[in-house]
Every structure is written in C-alpha cells, then in structure tokens.
Write a protein that holds these residues in place. Structure first.
Motif, PDB file in Angstrom:
ATOM      1  N   UNK A  65      -0.191  20.010  -0.182  1.00  0.00           N
ATOM      2  CA  UNK A  65      -1.370  19.046  -0.371  1.00  0.00           C
ATOM      3  C   UNK A  65      -0.853  17.556  -0.529  1.00  0.00           C
ATOM      4  N   UNK A  66       0.575  17.590  -0.557  1.00  0.00           N
ATOM      5  CA  UNK A  66       1.361  16.383  -0.863  1.00  0.00           C
ATOM      6  C   UNK A  66       2.582  16.134  -0.168  1.00  0.00           C
ATOM      7  N   UNK A  67       2.830  14.756   0.321  1.00  0.00           N
ATOM      8  CA  UNK A  67       4.258  14.634   0.708  1.00  0.00           C
ATOM      9  C   UNK A  67       5.441  15.155  -0.095  1.00  0.00           C
ATOM     10  N   UNK A  68       6.469  15.221   0.392  1.00  0.00           N
ATOM     11  CA  UNK A  68       7.616  15.535  -0.844  1.00  0.00           C
ATOM     12  C   UNK A  68       8.184  14.091  -1.245  1.00  0.00           C
ATOM     13  N   UNK A  69       7.820  12.994  -0.244  1.00  0.00           N
ATOM     14  CA  UNK A  69       8.056  11.597  -1.096  1.00  0.00           C
ATOM     15  C   UNK A  69       7.626  10.682   0.152  1.00  0.00           C
ATOM     16  N   UNK A  70       7.815   9.177  -0.382  1.00  0.00           N
ATOM     17  CA  UNK A  70       7.734   8.467   0.624  1.00  0.00           C
ATOM     18  C   UNK A  70       8.547   6.967   0.434  1.00  0.00           C
ATOM     19  N   UNK A  71       8.999   6.278   1.449  1.00  0.00           N
ATOM     20  CA  UNK A  71       9.354   5.061   1.014  1.00  0.00           C
ATOM     21  C   UNK A  71       8.511   3.869   1.421  1.00  0.00           C
ATOM     22  N   UNK A  72       8.136   2.909   0.683  1.00  0.00           N
ATOM     23  CA  UNK A  72       7.232   1.972   0.846  1.00  0.00           C
ATOM     24  C   UNK A  72       7.800   0.426   0.610  1.00  0.00           C
TER      25      UNK A  72
ATOM     26  N   UNK B  57       5.935 -14.986   4.004  1.00  0.00           N
ATOM     27  CA  UNK B  57       6.985 -14.605   3.283  1.00  0.00           C
ATOM     28  C   UNK B  57       7.515 -13.098   3.703  1.00  0.00           C
ATOM     29  N   UNK B  58       6.721 -12.351   3.912  1.00  0.00           N
ATOM     30  CA  UNK B  58       7.410 -10.888   4.449  1.00  0.00           C
ATOM     31  C   UNK B  58       8.376 -10.767   5.249  1.00  0.00           C
ATOM     32  N   UNK B  59       9.188  -9.811   5.405  1.00  0.00           N
ATOM     33  CA  UNK B  59      10.368  -9.748   6.327  1.00  0.00           C
ATOM     34  C   UNK B  59      10.293  -8.092   7.001  1.00  0.00           C
ATOM     35  N   UNK B  60      10.995  -7.974   7.746  1.00  0.00           N
ATOM     36  CA  UNK B  60      11.022  -6.892   8.325  1.00  0.00           C
ATOM     37  C   UNK B  60      11.791  -5.672   7.575  1.00  0.00           C
ATOM     38  N   UNK B  61      11.158  -4.325   7.662  1.00  0.00           N
ATOM     39  CA  UNK B  61      11.700  -3.411   6.597  1.00  0.00           C
ATOM     40  C   UNK B  61      11.826  -2.029   7.396  1.00  0.00           C
ATOM     41  N   UNK B  62      12.594  -1.239   7.100  1.00  0.00           N
ATOM     42  CA  UNK B  62      12.701   0.229   7.499  1.00  0.00           C
ATOM     43  C   UNK B  62      11.912   1.126   6.693  1.00  0.00           C
ATOM     44  N   UNK B  63      11.095   0.875   5.636  1.00  0.00           N
ATOM     45  CA  UNK B  63      10.149   1.750   4.919  1.00  0.00           C
ATOM     46  C   UNK B  63       9.501   2.422   5.871  1.00  0.00           C
ATOM     47  N   UNK B  64       9.072   3.717   5.478  1.00  0.00           N
ATOM     48  CA  UNK B  64       7.961   4.520   6.114  1.00  0.00           C
ATOM     49  C   UNK B  64       6.679   3.814   6.250  1.00  0.00           C
ATOM     50  N   UNK B  65       6.395   3.294   5.068  1.00  0.00           N
ATOM     51  CA  UNK B  65       4.923   2.860   4.877  1.00  0.00           C
ATOM     52  C   UNK B  65       4.975   1.071   4.371  1.00  0.00           C
ATOM     53  N   UNK B  66       3.931   0.537   4.963  1.00  0.00           N
ATOM     54  CA  UNK B  66       3.693  -0.602   4.463  1.00  0.00           C
ATOM     55  C   UNK B  66       2.357  -0.435   3.329  1.00  0.00           C
ATOM     56  N   UNK B  67       2.344  -0.792   2.335  1.00  0.00           N
ATOM     57  CA  UNK B  67       1.485  -0.745   1.456  1.00  0.00           C
ATOM     58  C   UNK B  67       0.749  -2.253   0.840  1.00  0.00           C
TER      59      UNK B  67
END
Length: 217
Positions: free
Chosen positions: A39-46, A98-108
């Motif tokens: 029911x849940x992800x093991x984790x996330x990078x945001x 202001x934002x910059x490129x990121x290798x995060x899985x998710x943009x929140x």
C-alpha cells in the motif's frame, strides 16, 4: 557387498540419474504466487516548491535547513528532500523564475496562495507548467491549497480549478489538508492567523503529505 546383478545396477544408475532431472523439471514448472502490491512506496526523493506555508521559519530552505513551522521538517524519514525553493509571499511566477533542474523522482508543489487575489488562473497554469519543465521530475505532485479563514471561498474556487488543470496535464493532485481543515476553514489550533500554520499545523500537514506521497504508484 556382492556384485549387483547387471539389470539391477542399470536400474539403480537410471534411478540416480532421473532423480535430479525430476527435481529440475519440478522446479522449472513451479509458478510463484503473484506478488501482492504494498500500500506504500518504500521511499521517495522529492523537490519541493512553495511559499510561506512551505518555508515556515526555515533558516535556509534552499540548503535544506528546515524550521518546525515548515511542514517539510515533519515528513516521514522515507521521503527525502533533495532540493527545492520556498519563500514567504512568493507567487507562482516567483517560483517559476527561481527553481532549477533536479534529479528528484517527484516534484511536489504547494503553490498559488499568493496568486488567488490578483493573478488570473490561466497565468498561474502557465507558471506551474514552467516549474514542471524546469525541474524535470518524472512525477508531478500538486497539492490543494489549505483553507483561508478570512476568504474561504477564494481557496475553494482555486482548488476546483486546480483539479481540472491537474487532470488535463496528467499531474497527480493530492489533498493532504484533512488534518488541518474543518470544513472550509482551519481547525483553530492549526493556524496562527487563519492563513499560516502553527508548528502543530505544520506537523499535521507533514503527516498528510507523507501519506499522500508514499501512497502514490
């Protein structure tokens, strides 16, 4: 031991040879049970984008120094913030610049509170798209706005438009506000002024965001 009869010896050798082959066939024929999805992800990078509701009293948000009035400081440890930008009073145009490129899985994104008074939603939509394009995350997560006690209908109307936009864009709309909201207004202990969060409100919103993020496919 006496010598085995020739037929018995051949039968024994055949039996020994057949045993591992039978085991191998059995193993190859075996079919594992389908995995039951969790029911849940093991984790996330945001990568997080927002205004004062997200920045709170953070000493240096851009360098991941978060204060207790920021919901980001209350996220589940499985949710890792790898970057972001948040500033009190920021409009979506400020964020887009202001934002910059990121290798995060998710943009929140928790964005738009400061647009509701004077920015046309079409312009807000364009700004949000610019943020998405610049950050480059594969999954875009957009939060509903929290209540606004002085003008509750303003944020209710914005959230309705946001739901239409996210559906059209294929973005994920989440509503982590259940713990801080009472109808179309804040629960009293969750806000300092009817607009901003208390530390208790930030903690509740952090839990809401964590649950929403970890439940995403």
């Amino acid at each position: 031991m006496g010598q085995l009869p020739s037929i018995g010896r051949r039968g024994l050798l055949a039996a020994l040879a057949a045993a591992p082959l039978a085991s191998l066939v059995s193993a190859c024929d075996a079919r594992p049970e389908p995995a039951t999805p969790g029911s849940q992800r093991e984790g996330a990078t945001i990568y997080v984008v927002g205004d004062s509701l997200t920045e709170g009293n953070s000493p240096d948000f851009a360098n991941k120094q978060f204060g207790e009035w920021s919901w980001v400081s209350h996220l589940d440890p499985r949710v890792t913030v790898v970057g972001g930008w948040a500033k009190g009073g920021a409009t979506t145009q400020d964020m887009a610049q202001a934002v910059v490129a990121s290798d995060a899985e998710m943009l929140v994104m928790l964005a738009g509170t400061n647009d509701t008074a004077s920015v046309d939603f079409e312009q807000t939509s364009s700004n949000l798209q610019t943020i998405v394009d610049k950050v480059g995350a594969s999954l875009v997560v957009v939060s509903t706005l929290p209540p606004r006690d002085d003008q509750p209908q303003r944020n209710v109307d914005f959230n309705a438009k946001l739901a239409e936009l996210t559906k059209a864009k294929g973005w994920m709309l989440v509503d982590p506000m259940g713990g801080v909201r009472n109808g179309d207004r804040f629960r009293p202990e969750m806000t300092s002024d009817g607009i901003h969060l208390t530390p208790a409100g930030a903690a509740e919103l952090g839990r809401g965001f964590s649950e929403a993020i970890l439940a995403l496919p």
